[in-house]
Design a protein around this motif. Sequence first.
Motif, short mmCIF file in Angstrom:
data_model
loop_
_atom_site.label_atom_id
_atom_site.label_comp_id
_atom_site.label_asym_id
_atom_site.label_seq_id
_atom_site.Cartn_x
_atom_site.Cartn_y
_atom_site.Cartn_z
N ARG A 17 0.83 -1.22 0.00
CA ARG A 17 0.00 0.00 0.00
C ARG A 17 0.86 1.27 0.00
NH1 ARG A 17 -5.56 0.39 1.35
NH2 ARG A 17 -5.14 2.48 2.13
N THR A 18 1.92 1.24 0.79
CA THR A 18 2.80 2.41 0.87
C THR A 18 3.42 2.71 -0.49
OG1 THR A 18 3.25 2.03 3.21
CG2 THR A 18 4.86 3.36 1.98
N ILE A 19 3.94 1.67 -1.15
CA ILE A 19 4.53 1.86 -2.48
C ILE A 19 3.47 2.40 -3.45
CG2 ILE A 19 5.56 0.71 -4.49
CD1 ILE A 19 6.75 -1.34 -2.44
N ARG A 20 2.30 1.79 -3.45
CA ARG A 20 1.23 2.22 -4.36
C ARG A 20 0.79 3.65 -4.08
NH1 ARG A 20 -2.87 -2.58 -3.60
NH2 ARG A 20 -4.28 -1.05 -4.55
N ARG A 21 0.74 4.03 -2.82
CA ARG A 21 0.37 5.41 -2.48
C ARG A 21 1.42 6.38 -3.04
NH1 ARG A 21 -0.79 4.84 2.43
NH2 ARG A 21 -3.03 4.84 2.17
N HIS A 22 2.70 6.05 -2.84
CA HIS A 22 3.77 6.93 -3.35
C HIS A 22 3.70 7.05 -4.87
CE1 HIS A 22 6.50 6.03 0.36
NE2 HIS A 22 5.59 6.93 0.63
N VAL A 23 3.58 5.92 -5.57
CA VAL A 23 3.66 5.91 -7.03
C VAL A 23 2.37 6.39 -7.68
CG1 VAL A 23 3.97 4.44 -9.07
CG2 VAL A 23 5.43 4.12 -7.06
N PHE A 24 1.25 5.77 -7.33
CA PHE A 24 0.01 6.07 -8.04
C PHE A 24 -0.70 7.31 -7.52
CE2 PHE A 24 0.27 1.31 -8.63
CZ PHE A 24 0.70 1.38 -9.94
N VAL A 44 -3.55 -11.66 -4.12
CA VAL A 44 -2.26 -12.01 -3.52
C VAL A 44 -1.32 -10.86 -3.86
CG1 VAL A 44 -0.33 -13.62 -3.49
CG2 VAL A 44 -2.67 -14.48 -3.75
N HIS A 45 -0.69 -10.31 -2.85
CA HIS A 45 0.20 -9.17 -3.01
C HIS A 45 1.65 -9.64 -2.91
CE1 HIS A 45 -3.20 -6.39 -2.51
NE2 HIS A 45 -3.67 -7.37 -1.76
#
Length: 140
Positions: A17-24, A44-45
């Motif tokens: 989630r953290t990576i996705r929040r930063h990128v997207f 599955v993540h």
Amino acid sequence: MKIKETDQLDDTYQDARTIRRHVFVEEQGIDEQDEFDGTDSKAVHFVAYVDNRPVATARTTVTEMGVHIQRVATEKRFRHQGYAKQLLQTILNDDRFANSTRFYLGAQQTAVGFYQTLGFKTYGQPFVEVGIPHINMEKV
């Protein structure tokens, strides 16, 4: 690089989630409600770690059409170092998908070349999702 996977909403998922929040959300300006659409609990993540730091992620769901790969993202300072490619190769070779004959995704137009290096081919017509041009791709 170490890869962790989870189908729970646990610490590994929180790293995704953290990576996705930063990128997207932060970099690409996607609305947080669109990014976190309520379907994460069905996926599955996968998260790649370098020196215990989460650097890349993707999620998968198995559908009647095959294995759907989504939300592929790499933290900005870790791009172009092969982490996302290794992460996707891990997904493509994961035993849980051994009976799957097709992997598919909606690629941002700027990432088509990246997915082609993994053997994905485009199909269908380009489309716009959350304001960003995409094209469907598959690996059969």
